[in-house]
Write a protein that holds these residues in place. Sequence first.
Motif, PDB file in Angstrom:
ATOM      1  N   ARG A   1       0.970  -1.129  -0.145  1.00 43.84           N
ATOM      2  CA  ARG A   1       0.037   0.025   0.129  1.00 43.84           C
ATOM      3  C   ARG A   1       0.914   1.281   0.040  1.00 43.84           C
ATOM      4  O   ARG A   1       0.672   2.253  -0.651  1.00 43.84           O
ATOM      5  N   LEU A   2       2.233   1.144   0.706  1.00 44.64           N
ATOM      6  CA  LEU A   2       2.924   2.237   0.674  1.00 44.64           C
ATOM      7  C   LEU A   2       3.280   2.724  -0.517  1.00 44.64           C
ATOM      8  O   LEU A   2       3.725   3.755  -0.985  1.00 44.64           O
ATOM      9  N   VAL A   3       3.946   1.423  -1.228  1.00 43.05           N
ATOM     10  CA  VAL A   3       4.182   1.781  -2.822  1.00 43.05           C
ATOM     11  C   VAL A   3       3.263   2.304  -3.747  1.00 43.05           C
ATOM     12  O   VAL A   3       3.671   3.095  -4.441  1.00 43.05           O
ATOM     13  N   VAL A   4       2.031   2.026  -3.386  1.00 46.27           N
ATOM     14  CA  VAL A   4       0.753   2.422  -4.260  1.00 46.27           C
ATOM     15  C   VAL A   4       0.942   3.996  -3.984  1.00 46.27           C
ATOM     16  O   VAL A   4       0.488   4.852  -4.959  1.00 46.27           O
ATOM     17  N   ASP A   5       0.926   4.346  -2.592  1.00 46.59           N
ATOM     18  CA  ASP A   5       0.674   5.972  -2.481  1.00 46.59           C
ATOM     19  C   ASP A   5       1.737   6.485  -2.821  1.00 46.59           C
ATOM     20  O   ASP A   5       1.569   7.734  -3.606  1.00 46.59           O
ATOM     21  N   LEU A   6       3.120   6.241  -2.788  1.00 42.93           N
ATOM     22  CA  LEU A   6       4.283   6.688  -3.406  1.00 42.93           C
ATOM     23  C   LEU A   6       4.059   6.968  -4.928  1.00 42.93           C
ATOM     24  O   LEU A   6       4.271   7.962  -5.459  1.00 42.93           O
ATOM     25  N   LEU A   7       3.585   5.874  -5.596  1.00 43.88           N
ATOM     26  CA  LEU A   7       3.505   5.977  -7.030  1.00 43.88           C
ATOM     27  C   LEU A   7       2.558   7.036  -7.419  1.00 43.88           C
ATOM     28  O   LEU A   7       2.746   7.655  -8.566  1.00 43.88           O
ATOM     29  N   LEU A   8       1.508   6.896  -6.652  1.00 45.97           N
ATOM     30  CA  LEU A   8       0.211   7.852  -7.077  1.00 45.97           C
ATOM     31  C   LEU A   8       0.567   9.281  -6.816  1.00 45.97           C
ATOM     32  O   LEU A   8       0.370  10.184  -7.599  1.00 45.97           O
ATOM     33  N   LYS A   9       1.253   9.394  -5.737  1.00 39.70           N
ATOM     34  CA  LYS A   9       1.732  10.916  -5.372  1.00 39.70           C
ATOM     35  C   LYS A   9       2.655  11.429  -6.520  1.00 39.70           C
ATOM     36  O   LYS A   9       2.979  12.633  -6.750  1.00 39.70           O
ATOM     37  N   MET A  10       3.723  10.225  -7.054  1.00 36.31           N
ATOM     38  CA  MET A  10       4.575  10.795  -8.100  1.00 36.31           C
ATOM     39  C   MET A  10       3.834  10.834  -9.586  1.00 36.31           C
ATOM     40  O   MET A  10       4.403  11.203 -10.600  1.00 36.31           O
ATOM     41  N   GLY A  11       2.476  10.655  -9.407  1.00 36.66           N
ATOM     42  CA  GLY A  11       1.848  10.853 -10.921  1.00 36.66           C
ATOM     43  C   GLY A  11       1.632   9.601 -11.511  1.00 36.66           C
ATOM     44  O   GLY A  11       0.830   9.779 -12.825  1.00 36.66           O
ATOM     45  N   TYR A  12       1.811   8.433 -11.117  1.00 39.25           N
ATOM     46  CA  TYR A  12       1.562   7.073 -11.607  1.00 39.25           C
ATOM     47  C   TYR A  12       0.217   6.515 -11.176  1.00 39.25           C
ATOM     48  O   TYR A  12      -0.315   6.895 -10.073  1.00 39.25           O
ATOM     49  N   GLY A  13      -0.208   5.570 -11.959  1.00 39.73           N
ATOM     50  CA  GLY A  13      -1.336   4.782 -11.718  1.00 39.73           C
ATOM     51  C   GLY A  13      -2.794   5.123 -11.778  1.00 39.73           C
ATOM     52  O   GLY A  13      -3.565   4.231 -11.417  1.00 39.73           O
ATOM     53  N   GLY A  14      -3.173   6.405 -12.106  1.00 36.81           N
ATOM     54  CA  GLY A  14      -4.461   6.742 -12.536  1.00 36.81           C
ATOM     55  C   GLY A  14      -4.993   7.061 -11.022  1.00 36.81           C
ATOM     56  O   GLY A  14      -4.788   8.005 -10.382  1.00 36.81           O
ATOM     57  N   SER A  15      -5.822   6.018 -10.556  1.00 38.40           N
ATOM     58  CA  SER A  15      -6.653   6.291  -9.204  1.00 38.40           C
ATOM     59  C   SER A  15      -6.237   5.370  -8.261  1.00 38.40           C
ATOM     60  O   SER A  15      -5.528   4.217  -8.527  1.00 38.40           O
ATOM     61  N   PHE A  16      -6.347   5.509  -7.123  1.00 38.86           N
ATOM     62  CA  PHE A  16      -5.890   4.459  -5.827  1.00 38.86           C
ATOM     63  C   PHE A  16      -6.720   3.205  -6.163  1.00 38.86           C
ATOM     64  O   PHE A  16      -5.997   2.258  -6.136  1.00 38.86           O
ATOM     65  N   GLN A  17      -7.870   3.148  -6.553  1.00 38.91           N
ATOM     66  CA  GLN A  17      -8.653   1.961  -6.858  1.00 38.91           C
ATOM     67  C   GLN A  17      -8.108   1.180  -7.754  1.00 38.91           C
ATOM     68  O   GLN A  17      -7.679  -0.080  -7.579  1.00 38.91           O
TER      69      GLN A  17
ATOM     70  N   ILE B   1       1.151  -4.416 -11.248  1.00 43.31           N
ATOM     71  CA  ILE B   1       1.066  -3.689 -12.449  1.00 43.31           C
ATOM     72  C   ILE B   1       0.703  -2.244 -12.292  1.00 43.31           C
ATOM     73  O   ILE B   1      -0.504  -2.338 -11.450  1.00 43.31           O
ATOM     74  N   ILE B   2       1.045  -1.248 -12.687  1.00 44.32           N
ATOM     75  CA  ILE B   2       0.553  -0.023 -12.365  1.00 44.32           C
ATOM     76  C   ILE B   2       0.369   0.869 -13.735  1.00 44.32           C
ATOM     77  O   ILE B   2       1.269   0.885 -14.484  1.00 44.32           O
ATOM     78  N   LYS B   3      -0.555   1.716 -14.103  1.00 42.08           N
ATOM     79  CA  LYS B   3      -0.614   2.513 -15.038  1.00 42.08           C
ATOM     80  C   LYS B   3       0.541   3.537 -15.256  1.00 42.08           C
ATOM     81  O   LYS B   3       0.971   4.122 -14.101  1.00 42.08           O
ATOM     82  N   GLU B   4       1.227   3.912 -16.319  1.00 41.55           N
ATOM     83  CA  GLU B   4       2.120   4.933 -16.329  1.00 41.55           C
ATOM     84  C   GLU B   4       1.604   6.215 -16.214  1.00 41.55           C
ATOM     85  O   GLU B   4       2.258   7.194 -15.673  1.00 41.55           O
ATOM     86  N   ASP B   5       0.435   6.670 -16.909  1.00 38.61           N
ATOM     87  CA  ASP B   5      -0.338   7.629 -16.656  1.00 38.61           C
ATOM     88  C   ASP B   5      -1.787   7.529 -16.307  1.00 38.61           C
ATOM     89  O   ASP B   5      -2.250   6.443 -16.420  1.00 38.61           O
ATOM     90  N   LYS B   6      -2.612   8.634 -16.432  1.00 40.61           N
ATOM     91  CA  LYS B   6      -3.908   8.560 -15.756  1.00 40.61           C
ATOM     92  C   LYS B   6      -4.793   7.917 -16.883  1.00 40.61           C
ATOM     93  O   LYS B   6      -6.035   7.322 -16.754  1.00 40.61           O
TER      94      LYS B   6
END
Length: 299
Positions: free
Chosen positions: A163-179, A196-201
């Motif tokens: 979850r921490l990694v998700v939070d960090l990548l989202l704050k850095m602009g990756y992943g689209g949404s937290f869900q 796997i995480i999205k590179e952009d929204k």
Amino acid sequence: MPIPTYQALLLPLLEFLKDEQAHSLKEAVDYIENHVGLSESERRLRFPSGQRVIAHRVGWTRTYLKMAELVNYPQHGLMKLTPKGKAFLATKPRALTIADLTKIPGFKENWNSTPGKTSSSKAEQGNLTPEERIDSAFEELENDLARELLDQIAQSTPGFFERLVVDLLLKMGYGGSFQDAGRALGKSGDGGIDGIIKEDKLGLDLIYIQAKRWEGTVGRPEIQKFMGALAGNRSKKGVFITTSSFTGDAIRYATSLEAKIVLIDGGLLAELMIEHDVGVAPQSTRTIKRIDADYFAEE
């Protein structure tokens, strides 16, 4: 009496922990307040940031004792005497200073353990301008914060780390949404891939992730395994995140690949968390002011 410096509290705090039980910072502060005989006003004295002075100093005392490996953090928010600390107390020291700690094996290595950052020594401080001393102090605070972050992560569960990694990548602009990010990370189950995480929204490209809390250094075989997983998914973009570090061979291998694999070690992970306010919160803000020469310019 004046509130003792954090250095003057090194030995009293160590002696408080001689029962070899785990204690909270609040317990340590209560003991120190009574041990040194602080008045009620001294106990309540606070910095402009709102933090109590005595609690702040005991906190730094704990940090230095941990760097000397005389104390460890067995659980979140707790401190405990180590066998090394017990052996040190058995010598019946009459005093303990930072200079003494530097002679203890392991202290200097832990002091300089944050990659890419070094703080000025006390001897160098006298040659610095006030602005340089502020910068040096700020750097030291960030170094200590980075070490504390890695300690906290080491005590967390694998699920929390994901979850921490998700939070960090989202704050850095990756992943689209937290869900979306939350569903992707930790759900792949594909060999050397944790998520796997999205590179952009818009999700125009995907980034494959390996996120592990490692004890030892990560070597080339693990990067090769990750590369194989990327190839199996026809991907050329990956991020390998570890709380430890990478061997030189692993780094050279990752940089030689056609695929883009970004390596994030513990030092960089903590640095990114601080930069993007993940797991940290501002404590105080100070503004340094100078004379406005334009204001005093007479036409």
